[in-house]
Design a protein around this motif. Sequence first.
Motif, PDB file in Angstrom:
ATOM      1  N   SER A 134       5.808 -28.834  14.178  1.00 50.67           N
ATOM      2  CA  SER A 134       4.538 -29.547  14.159  1.00 50.67           C
ATOM      3  C   SER A 134       4.608 -30.815  13.322  1.00 50.67           C
ATOM      4  N   ILE A 135       3.830 -31.791  13.763  1.00 50.25           N
ATOM      5  CA  ILE A 135       3.476 -32.910  12.914  1.00 50.25           C
ATOM      6  C   ILE A 135       2.108 -32.551  12.355  1.00 50.25           C
ATOM      7  N   LEU A 136       2.086 -32.098  11.126  1.00 50.81           N
ATOM      8  CA  LEU A 136       0.850 -31.601  10.539  1.00 50.81           C
ATOM      9  C   LEU A 136      -0.031 -32.767  10.082  1.00 50.81           C
ATOM     10  N   PRO A 137      -1.317 -32.514   9.846  1.00 52.10           N
ATOM     11  CA  PRO A 137      -2.206 -33.604   9.436  1.00 52.10           C
ATOM     12  C   PRO A 137      -1.689 -34.336   8.207  1.00 52.10           C
ATOM     13  N   PHE A 138      -1.952 -35.639   8.151  1.00 49.87           N
ATOM     14  CA  PHE A 138      -1.455 -36.431   7.035  1.00 49.87           C
ATOM     15  C   PHE A 138      -2.412 -36.431   5.848  1.00 49.87           C
ATOM     16  N   ASP A 139      -3.165 -35.357   5.729  1.00 47.16           N
ATOM     17  CA  ASP A 139      -3.885 -35.005   4.514  1.00 47.16           C
ATOM     18  C   ASP A 139      -3.036 -33.922   3.851  1.00 47.16           C
ATOM     19  N   TRP A 140      -2.509 -34.195   2.655  1.00 49.85           N
ATOM     20  CA  TRP A 140      -1.487 -33.299   2.099  1.00 49.85           C
ATOM     21  C   TRP A 140      -2.013 -31.890   1.849  1.00 49.85           C
ATOM     22  N   GLU A 141      -3.262 -31.770   1.424  1.00 54.51           N
ATOM     23  CA  GLU A 141      -3.803 -30.442   1.172  1.00 54.51           C
ATOM     24  C   GLU A 141      -4.012 -29.671   2.466  1.00 54.51           C
ATOM     25  N   LEU A 142      -4.487 -30.354   3.503  1.00 47.64           N
ATOM     26  CA  LEU A 142      -4.718 -29.692   4.783  1.00 47.64           C
ATOM     27  C   LEU A 142      -3.404 -29.273   5.417  1.00 47.64           C
ATOM     28  N   SER A 143      -2.389 -30.120   5.334  1.00 46.92           N
ATOM     29  CA  SER A 143      -1.100 -29.760   5.939  1.00 46.92           C
ATOM     30  C   SER A 143      -0.495 -28.540   5.249  1.00 46.92           C
ATOM     31  N   ALA A 144      -0.602 -28.476   3.927  1.00 47.56           N
ATOM     32  CA  ALA A 144      -0.097 -27.307   3.203  1.00 47.56           C
ATOM     33  C   ALA A 144      -0.870 -26.052   3.587  1.00 47.56           C
ATOM     34  N   ALA A 145      -2.188 -26.181   3.709  1.00 44.69           N
ATOM     35  CA  ALA A 145      -3.022 -25.025   4.041  1.00 44.69           C
ATOM     36  C   ALA A 145      -2.716 -24.500   5.440  1.00 44.69           C
ATOM     37  N   LEU A 146      -2.526 -25.404   6.402  1.00 44.55           N
ATOM     38  CA  LEU A 146      -2.272 -24.969   7.775  1.00 44.55           C
ATOM     39  C   LEU A 146      -0.913 -24.291   7.910  1.00 44.55           C
ATOM     40  N   ALA A 147       0.103 -24.865   7.287  1.00 42.96           N
ATOM     41  CA  ALA A 147       1.425 -24.232   7.353  1.00 42.96           C
ATOM     42  C   ALA A 147       1.397 -22.854   6.700  1.00 42.96           C
ATOM     43  N   SER A 148       0.764 -22.758   5.542  1.00 41.21           N
ATOM     44  CA  SER A 148       0.678 -21.471   4.864  1.00 41.21           C
ATOM     45  C   SER A 148      -0.083 -20.452   5.699  1.00 41.21           C
ATOM     46  N   HIS A 149      -1.138 -20.911   6.365  1.00 41.35           N
ATOM     47  CA  HIS A 149      -1.914 -19.994   7.202  1.00 41.35           C
ATOM     48  C   HIS A 149      -1.067 -19.416   8.325  1.00 41.35           C
ATOM     49  N   VAL A 150      -0.304 -20.252   8.998  1.00 43.40           N
ATOM     50  CA  VAL A 150       0.488 -19.773  10.137  1.00 43.40           C
ATOM     51  C   VAL A 150       1.428 -18.655   9.700  1.00 43.40           C
ATOM     52  N   PHE A 151       2.126 -18.860   8.595  1.00 53.86           N
ATOM     53  CA  PHE A 151       3.091 -17.852   8.158  1.00 53.86           C
ATOM     54  C   PHE A 151       2.415 -16.603   7.612  1.00 53.86           C
ATOM     55  N   ALA A 152       1.204 -16.752   7.076  1.00 53.14           N
ATOM     56  CA  ALA A 152       0.465 -15.586   6.591  1.00 53.14           C
ATOM     57  C   ALA A 152      -0.182 -14.810   7.729  1.00 53.14           C
ATOM     58  N   ALA A 153      -0.556 -15.510   8.803  1.00 53.56           N
ATOM     59  CA  ALA A 153      -1.312 -14.890   9.887  1.00 53.56           C
ATOM     60  C   ALA A 153      -0.437 -14.073  10.830  1.00 53.56           C
ATOM     61  N   THR A 154       0.848 -14.401  10.909  1.00 52.71           N
ATOM     62  CA  THR A 154       1.716 -13.681  11.829  1.00 52.71           C
ATOM     63  C   THR A 154       3.140 -13.646  11.318  1.00 52.71           C
ATOM     64  N   ARG A 155       3.779 -12.484  11.461  1.00 55.04           N
ATOM     65  CA  ARG A 155       5.201 -12.362  11.131  1.00 55.04           C
ATOM     66  C   ARG A 155       6.074 -12.804  12.296  1.00 55.04           C
ATOM     67  N   LYS A 156       5.461 -13.119  13.416  1.00 53.34           N
ATOM     68  CA  LYS A 156       6.239 -13.504  14.588  1.00 53.34           C
ATOM     69  C   LYS A 156       6.817 -14.916  14.474  1.00 53.34           C
ATOM     70  N   VAL A 157       6.267 -15.729  13.583  1.00 54.66           N
ATOM     71  CA  VAL A 157       6.859 -17.042  13.325  1.00 54.66           C
ATOM     72  C   VAL A 157       7.952 -16.857  12.281  1.00 54.66           C
ATOM     73  N   ALA A 158       9.193 -17.104  12.695  1.00 56.47           N
ATOM     74  CA  ALA A 158      10.332 -16.846  11.825  1.00 56.47           C
ATOM     75  C   ALA A 158      10.633 -18.007  10.891  1.00 56.47           C
ATOM     76  N   ARG A 159      10.385 -19.228  11.365  1.00 55.46           N
ATOM     77  CA  ARG A 159      10.719 -20.411  10.572  1.00 55.46           C
ATOM     78  C   ARG A 159       9.927 -21.591  11.111  1.00 55.46           C
ATOM     79  N   GLY A 160      10.064 -22.714  10.446  1.00 56.54           N
ATOM     80  CA  GLY A 160       9.316 -23.879  10.898  1.00 56.54           C
ATOM     81  C   GLY A 160      10.055 -25.176  10.616  1.00 56.54           C
ATOM     82  N   LEU A 161       9.633 -26.213  11.326  1.00 60.12           N
ATOM     83  CA  LEU A 161      10.064 -27.584  11.054  1.00 60.12           C
ATOM     84  C   LEU A 161       8.815 -28.442  11.189  1.00 60.12           C
ATOM     85  N   VAL A 162       8.439 -29.118  10.109  1.00 61.40           N
ATOM     86  CA  VAL A 162       7.179 -29.844  10.095  1.00 61.40           C
ATOM     87  C   VAL A 162       7.361 -31.235   9.512  1.00 61.40           C
ATOM     88  N   VAL A 163       6.525 -32.158   9.985  1.00 64.47           N
ATOM     89  CA  VAL A 163       6.394 -33.472   9.365  1.00 64.47           C
ATOM     90  C   VAL A 163       5.145 -33.426   8.497  1.00 64.47           C
TER      91      VAL A 163
END
Length: 210
Positions: A134-163
């Motif tokens: 993902s290219i996450l939002p360029f609001d630093w707090e929102l991008s951190a929150a969204l990435a953290s949510h994805v990994f907390a919400a499901t164990r099916k996501v093994a890894r990530g690559l984000v901008v």
Amino acid sequence: MAQAQTTQPAGGGAPLAGPGGPGAAEVLARSGFAVRGEFGQHFLRSPDAAGRLLECAELNATTQVLEVGAGLGTLSAAVAASGSRIWAVERDARLRGILQDRLRPFGQRARITIGDVRGIDLDAGLDEGSVLVSILPFDWELSAALASHVFAATRKVARGLVVVPRRTLEDRAAAGGAGLVWEEVDGISQREFWPQAPGMLRVAAIRRRP
């Protein structure tokens, strides 16, 4: 409160930009489209930049990719063209038709959901071993929150690559990652986006802490 969401296969909508013409971001800029600051919206201009991100992501044809903030579908289309399946999640309902048009050629390999990822049942739509790209939002707090949510919400996501903004990466390192390891793997120019990104950007790999 979670935003209403709709999911559908790609399809429908009029072309935003034709082959050989200006890029989708340029067409959108000329149309007077108003970006939404609260979403941290900045749109990737170049398919070449999307291709470079996919090289860093190291996907294969069996990988399912979750993209949060699909925007104009530039990265989504690159993922699908590589042979991987893409689940493109976009909060801004104004972009529905653009995404449908961009991803229509990929048929069942591309799925679109309009809604806030924080209100979506990710477990129900992902395979084990899926990858967040993902290219996450360029609001630093929102991008951190969204990435953290994805990994907390499901164990099916093994890894990530984000901008993300550089500050996101610095903040996650200072916080110890909250169960995740963030590693800078590349950079990307602010000029690759419309509107131009307001600060320095980093490409980060994310994995779960052992």
